[in-house]
Scaffold this motif. Sequence first.
Motif, PDB file in Angstrom:
ATOM      1  N   TYR A 142     114.919 -49.564 -65.657  1.00  0.00           N
ATOM      2  CA  TYR A 142     114.134 -48.465 -65.101  1.00  0.00           C
ATOM      3  C   TYR A 142     113.968 -48.676 -63.596  1.00  0.00           C
ATOM      4  CZ  TYR A 142     110.030 -45.391 -64.546  1.00  0.00           C
ATOM      5  OH  TYR A 142     109.133 -44.420 -64.159  1.00  0.00           O
ATOM      6  N   ARG A 143     113.714 -49.940 -63.225  1.00  0.00           N
ATOM      7  CA  ARG A 143     113.475 -50.240 -61.816  1.00  0.00           C
ATOM      8  C   ARG A 143     114.738 -50.001 -60.987  1.00  0.00           C
ATOM      9  NH1 ARG A 143     112.451 -55.458 -60.118  1.00  0.00           N
ATOM     10  NH2 ARG A 143     111.936 -55.991 -62.262  1.00  0.00           N
ATOM     11  N   ARG A 198     112.481 -37.343 -62.876  1.00  0.00           N
ATOM     12  CA  ARG A 198     111.179 -37.150 -62.252  1.00  0.00           C
ATOM     13  C   ARG A 198     111.305 -37.015 -60.740  1.00  0.00           C
ATOM     14  NH1 ARG A 198     105.852 -38.338 -62.534  1.00  0.00           N
ATOM     15  NH2 ARG A 198     104.985 -39.507 -60.771  1.00  0.00           N
ATOM     16  N   TYR A 254     114.818 -46.384 -60.415  1.00  0.00           N
ATOM     17  CA  TYR A 254     113.717 -46.085 -59.497  1.00  0.00           C
ATOM     18  C   TYR A 254     114.139 -46.394 -58.071  1.00  0.00           C
ATOM     19  CZ  TYR A 254     109.044 -46.920 -57.423  1.00  0.00           C
ATOM     20  OH  TYR A 254     107.933 -46.935 -56.629  1.00  0.00           O
ATOM     21  N   GLU A 268      98.016 -48.470 -53.481  1.00  0.00           N
ATOM     22  CA  GLU A 268      98.803 -49.218 -54.471  1.00  0.00           C
ATOM     23  C   GLU A 268      98.652 -48.630 -55.867  1.00  0.00           C
ATOM     24  OE1 GLU A 268      99.402 -53.725 -53.765  1.00  0.00           O
ATOM     25  OE2 GLU A 268      97.547 -53.129 -52.742  1.00  0.00           O
ATOM     26  N   MET A 309     100.915 -45.622 -56.156  1.00  0.00           N
ATOM     27  CA  MET A 309     102.311 -45.979 -56.350  1.00  0.00           C
ATOM     28  C   MET A 309     102.560 -46.467 -57.769  1.00  0.00           C
ATOM     29  SD  MET A 309     103.436 -47.547 -52.701  1.00  0.00           S
ATOM     30  CE  MET A 309     105.028 -47.845 -53.371  1.00  0.00           C
ATOM     31  N   MET A 363     102.317 -53.452 -51.771  1.00  0.00           N
ATOM     32  CA  MET A 363     103.045 -54.266 -50.813  1.00  0.00           C
ATOM     33  C   MET A 363     104.529 -54.247 -51.106  1.00  0.00           C
ATOM     34  SD  MET A 363     101.195 -57.604 -49.317  1.00  0.00           S
ATOM     35  CE  MET A 363     100.193 -58.083 -50.695  1.00  0.00           C
ATOM     36  N   GLY A 364     104.806 -54.312 -52.371  1.00  0.00           N
ATOM     37  CA  GLY A 364     106.207 -54.265 -52.800  1.00  0.00           C
ATOM     38  C   GLY A 364     106.860 -52.984 -52.346  1.00  0.00           C
ATOM     39  N   ALA A 368     106.699 -56.815 -68.859  1.00  0.00           N
ATOM     40  CA  ALA A 368     106.451 -57.435 -67.561  1.00  0.00           C
ATOM     41  C   ALA A 368     106.641 -56.411 -66.448  1.00  0.00           C
ATOM     42  CB  ALA A 368     107.420 -58.594 -67.369  1.00  0.00           C
ATOM     43  N   PHE A 369     105.712 -56.441 -65.468  1.00  0.00           N
ATOM     44  CA  PHE A 369     105.840 -55.553 -64.308  1.00  0.00           C
ATOM     45  C   PHE A 369     105.882 -56.418 -63.058  1.00  0.00           C
ATOM     46  CE2 PHE A 369     104.076 -52.912 -67.587  1.00  0.00           C
ATOM     47  CZ  PHE A 369     104.870 -51.781 -67.505  1.00  0.00           C
ATOM     48  N   PRO A 370     107.069 -56.874 -62.654  1.00  0.00           N
ATOM     49  CA  PRO A 370     107.173 -57.855 -61.572  1.00  0.00           C
ATOM     50  C   PRO A 370     106.779 -57.288 -60.217  1.00  0.00           C
ATOM     51  CG  PRO A 370     109.227 -57.630 -62.822  1.00  0.00           C
ATOM     52  CD  PRO A 370     108.364 -56.512 -63.216  1.00  0.00           C
ATOM     53  N   GLU A 371     106.531 -56.013 -60.131  1.00  0.00           N
ATOM     54  CA  GLU A 371     106.187 -55.465 -58.827  1.00  0.00           C
ATOM     55  C   GLU A 371     104.782 -54.896 -58.778  1.00  0.00           C
ATOM     56  OE1 GLU A 371     109.156 -53.078 -57.062  1.00  0.00           O
ATOM     57  OE2 GLU A 371     110.629 -54.716 -57.098  1.00  0.00           O
ATOM     58  N   TYR A 383     113.193 -41.945 -64.322  1.00  0.00           N
ATOM     59  CA  TYR A 383     112.688 -41.684 -62.981  1.00  0.00           C
ATOM     60  C   TYR A 383     113.612 -40.762 -62.200  1.00  0.00           C
ATOM     61  CZ  TYR A 383     109.721 -42.387 -58.994  1.00  0.00           C
ATOM     62  OH  TYR A 383     108.839 -42.155 -57.953  1.00  0.00           O
ATOM     63  N   ALA A 403     100.838 -45.599 -60.372  1.00  0.00           N
ATOM     64  CA  ALA A 403     100.743 -44.420 -61.251  1.00  0.00           C
ATOM     65  C   ALA A 403     102.047 -43.636 -61.232  1.00  0.00           C
ATOM     66  CB  ALA A 403      99.589 -43.535 -60.809  1.00  0.00           C
ATOM     67  N   ASP A 404     102.667 -43.523 -60.053  1.00  0.00           N
ATOM     68  CA  ASP A 404     103.941 -42.815 -59.943  1.00  0.00           C
ATOM     69  C   ASP A 404     105.012 -43.544 -60.732  1.00  0.00           C
ATOM     70  OD1 ASP A 404     105.888 -40.966 -58.723  1.00  0.00           O
ATOM     71  OD2 ASP A 404     106.601 -42.795 -57.709  1.00  0.00           O
ATOM     72  N   TYR A 405     105.039 -44.860 -60.599  1.00  0.00           N
ATOM     73  CA  TYR A 405     106.030 -45.677 -61.296  1.00  0.00           C
ATOM     74  C   TYR A 405     105.873 -45.522 -62.818  1.00  0.00           C
ATOM     75  CZ  TYR A 405     108.919 -49.801 -62.223  1.00  0.00           C
ATOM     76  OH  TYR A 405     109.906 -50.642 -62.651  1.00  0.00           O
ATOM     77  N   LEU A 406     104.634 -45.505 -63.257  1.00  0.00           N
ATOM     78  CA  LEU A 406     104.368 -45.379 -64.707  1.00  0.00           C
ATOM     79  C   LEU A 406     104.354 -43.920 -65.174  1.00  0.00           C
ATOM     80  CD1 LEU A 406     101.508 -48.028 -64.923  1.00  0.00           C
ATOM     81  CD2 LEU A 406     103.854 -48.293 -65.758  1.00  0.00           C
ATOM     82  N   GLU A 451     112.200 -52.489 -68.353  1.00  0.00           N
ATOM     83  CA  GLU A 451     111.548 -52.409 -67.045  1.00  0.00           C
ATOM     84  C   GLU A 451     112.546 -52.641 -65.917  1.00  0.00           C
ATOM     85  OE1 GLU A 451     109.144 -53.170 -63.571  1.00  0.00           O
ATOM     86  OE2 GLU A 451     110.591 -54.545 -64.459  1.00  0.00           O
TER      87      GLU A 451
END
Lengths: 832, 110
Positions: free
Chosen positions: A46-47, A139, A50, B96, B99, A1-2, B56-59, A136, B101-104, A43
């Motif tokens: 990285y985000r 990548r 990303y 989901e 996505m 969803m995000g 933490a993975f806020p998303e 990222y 898996a791609d992020y990680l 995180e």
Amino acid sequence: MGARQHHTAAAAGSVDDFEYNWEKLQSAIRDIHLKNTGSLTFEQLYRHGYKIVLLKMPERLYDNVKRFEESWFQEQVIPPIFEVISKNLVSVTLGSVPGTSVVDRRAIGEKFLKVIREAWEQHEMSMNMIADILMYLDRGWSQDQSRPGIFAATIGLFRDHILRTGIQADGNPPCTVFGILNATIIDHINMEREGDAIDKALLRSCIGMLESLHKTDEELEDEKLYITDFEPEYLQKSRQFYKAECDRLLRESDASTWLRHTQRRLDEEAARCLTTISPITSDSIAKVLEEELIQSHLEEFMSLDGSGVRAMIDNDRTTDLAVLYQLVCRVDPDREALRKAMSNRIIEQGLEIEKVLKNTDFSAPQTADEGPAADGGDKPKPKTLNASAQQTAAALRWVDDVLNLKDRFDNLWSNCFSEDLILQTAITKSFAEFINTFDRSSEFLSLFIDDNLKRGIKDKTEAEIDVVLEKAITLLRFISDKDKFVLYYQKHLARRLIQQKSERQDVEAEMISRMKRELGNTFTSKFEGMFKDMNISKDETEAYSKYVRGLGASDEKRIELSINVLGGNNWPKEIMGRQTGLGGQERTDAAYPREIKALQESFYEFYCKSHQGRMLNWVGTLGTADIRCVFPKIQGKSSGPLSRERRYELNVTTYGMIILLLFNDLPEGEWLAFDEIQAKTNIPQPDLINSLTSLSVIKATRVLLKEPPSKAIVKPTDKFTFNREFVSKAIKIKMPSVNAANKVENEEERKETDEKTNETRKYIVDAAIVRIMKSRKELVHSELITNVVQQLASQFKPEINLIKSRIEDLIGREYLERADAIDGKPAYRYVA
Amino acid sequence: MDDSAPSRYITLVSSDDFEFVVLRDAAMISPMIKSMLERRGPAGMSLLEAQTGRCAFPEITGQVLEKVVEYFHYWYKNRNREDVPDMDIPVELCLELLMAADYLQLDSKS
């Protein structure tokens, strides 16, 4: 969803979103550079990266990061580096160092290196972390665009903006930080080579940097800065250093110092590649050392007086030689220089042996007990033989000396030269060379064997005998004129067999079988024939005595006969009768006494029963006879041995017996002249002289009196009578045979032998030529010569002229004819 | 907490505050998590996650993160085996999960 939210965001105000994310990242990057990372969240960062990629603005991020780093260098990194690049440091780089001591140079160099190291370590660590945060980006973008990864791009900035920065110091030509870095590192290494201590870890870090950086951001493995920029300069500077060092060594030191020094340098440089610079340089720096320290002046060092190869060999400096060998092996797979030096020394020493021998002969021809005490004077030898006995001793000494020399070089070979095959061949060749230039080697070797088999091996153990035999074979291998050796060995062996001088039959046989193993059947066939003759003769003798007993006529006066039937081919001609040379003069039979004649006929009759159609010739010089001799009581002597009648058993040659029998009928006081004796006995003159000399000259065996009395050899004008007053302590007396011992030939005899050899060789060469032509039909001249030489190599080394003249001769006798030239070269054809 | 040898377990936190305690070695198959936990340089410079062991993975939602964690352990358990049965993936989570898996970066070879 995000994720769906991001996509919609990307479509809207993307530039603002980029700036928002970049601001966050930029401040984090600054924190990372300042090592202020404790509160950063991976995180989150990285985000941000990303998100930027999802915004489809990665290139902007990529370029922003690079730009940030570039300005960071300008503001934070470059100023402290320039601060330590002093004028002195630049002049060190440029090679002119007036006014700075080593200590000063080291200090300013270290300061500079430390700043560089610090800057590099900072940069590398920061870039690692930043690249991780921006993972990222690689990548999602760099990989697709085939752009260098963010890490490669940013780490490479150090190369472009620090190392390649130019420095314009006043008056000096321009140089870069990189240039100064290289020069400083090399300068430090040179200090260490000169014996100063340096900070190896510091150098290692700087080298590590050069290994991590590449010439371009593509980061090709073989384009590390270490390989492209540092190593070539390092090698070149090292070459200069060692070239100068080698020149200095050649001027100031000896070969031994040079060897040790070179070896130490090789070890040092190998160690340096592990501790200070990179192991990938090991081979290249070793090559520089090999070229500059070993190769460049190798021959000069090897030929140094007093410490070069000659001195090493002469003084048994085995460690030096071993080191030398190892060094030579590094630079020259053929060992050319070492091989040459060693060959020269061998040949020199070989000729030296010959020279010493000659001098010994000339300086002391009469005093027998000079050098070769091996031939010790324990047996009272007749004085007339002294000179030749000494010559024999010289022969033995020659053999010993040569073998000692061989032993020495064999030792060097196994101890210092790792049993190197190339060097072994060289040693063998050199020995063959000097041995074959010495024209008596065949004869001397045969005499050496003769002496050992006669007395040398008497008190030796099996193992020691084995050593002697092996020595003989070793030497035999070197001799190229094998046919000459056969001739001498045949002669010497014949004497040993007939006079039963041989110490041990089994050792004789062993000697022959070893020769056979070494040189083949043909080589020993004659020797074996001689042994066979002796063995058959023993049986023959037994059979004959049985036969005689069977006849029944037990005669008091019967004569015991022991006979040796010698096949004419196997035995040397001069032994078989005095028919030397090739003159076919008719053999004259001596006038044997009646009793002996009857015996001879009786044996012949017996012999012909089993061997029809054979001729037997009696060889008077070789046979011996035991005769009982009665010397009368001398009138007027009442005491001493002369007052009694004396009986002795004399062992004389067959001729000696014939002569003595003549005096049986001679009235007291009468003399027989030489001519008379010769006429009555029909013994050839040279043999007669020898026989009479042995009976009348030597005091211990003087059963005949000579007129005029002298110690000289009998002359054809002398007169003889029976020596009634002969006295001897022994009952059995062996008359010495003059000229019967094996000894060195005199000039004349040798000339004869040589002639004979040459004569025989003609036939052998003829045979070889015919054999070759028969199978090849047509052959070019040069090829024919090569083939002949090859075929005869096991027997002797034919002279080319001899072959040529034999070809001419064969053409004359119509075995060959000249053929049309093949490829413009003269050729021959075989005439069937 | 950060000076001694790091714990064998780390905690993953989802957007809806579900916490998953995972074997560190298992989670490290994600190059992204691996970098996250790294300490570098002689000073052991590190970011917050590496110090606390709490990521933490806020998303990422708890539902998705649970499946990711299941995958970590599935992979870790079978890392030396062959002929491994497939993992059960609910169809409704597919997008989901992809996505995440791609992020990680779970598809990259590490």
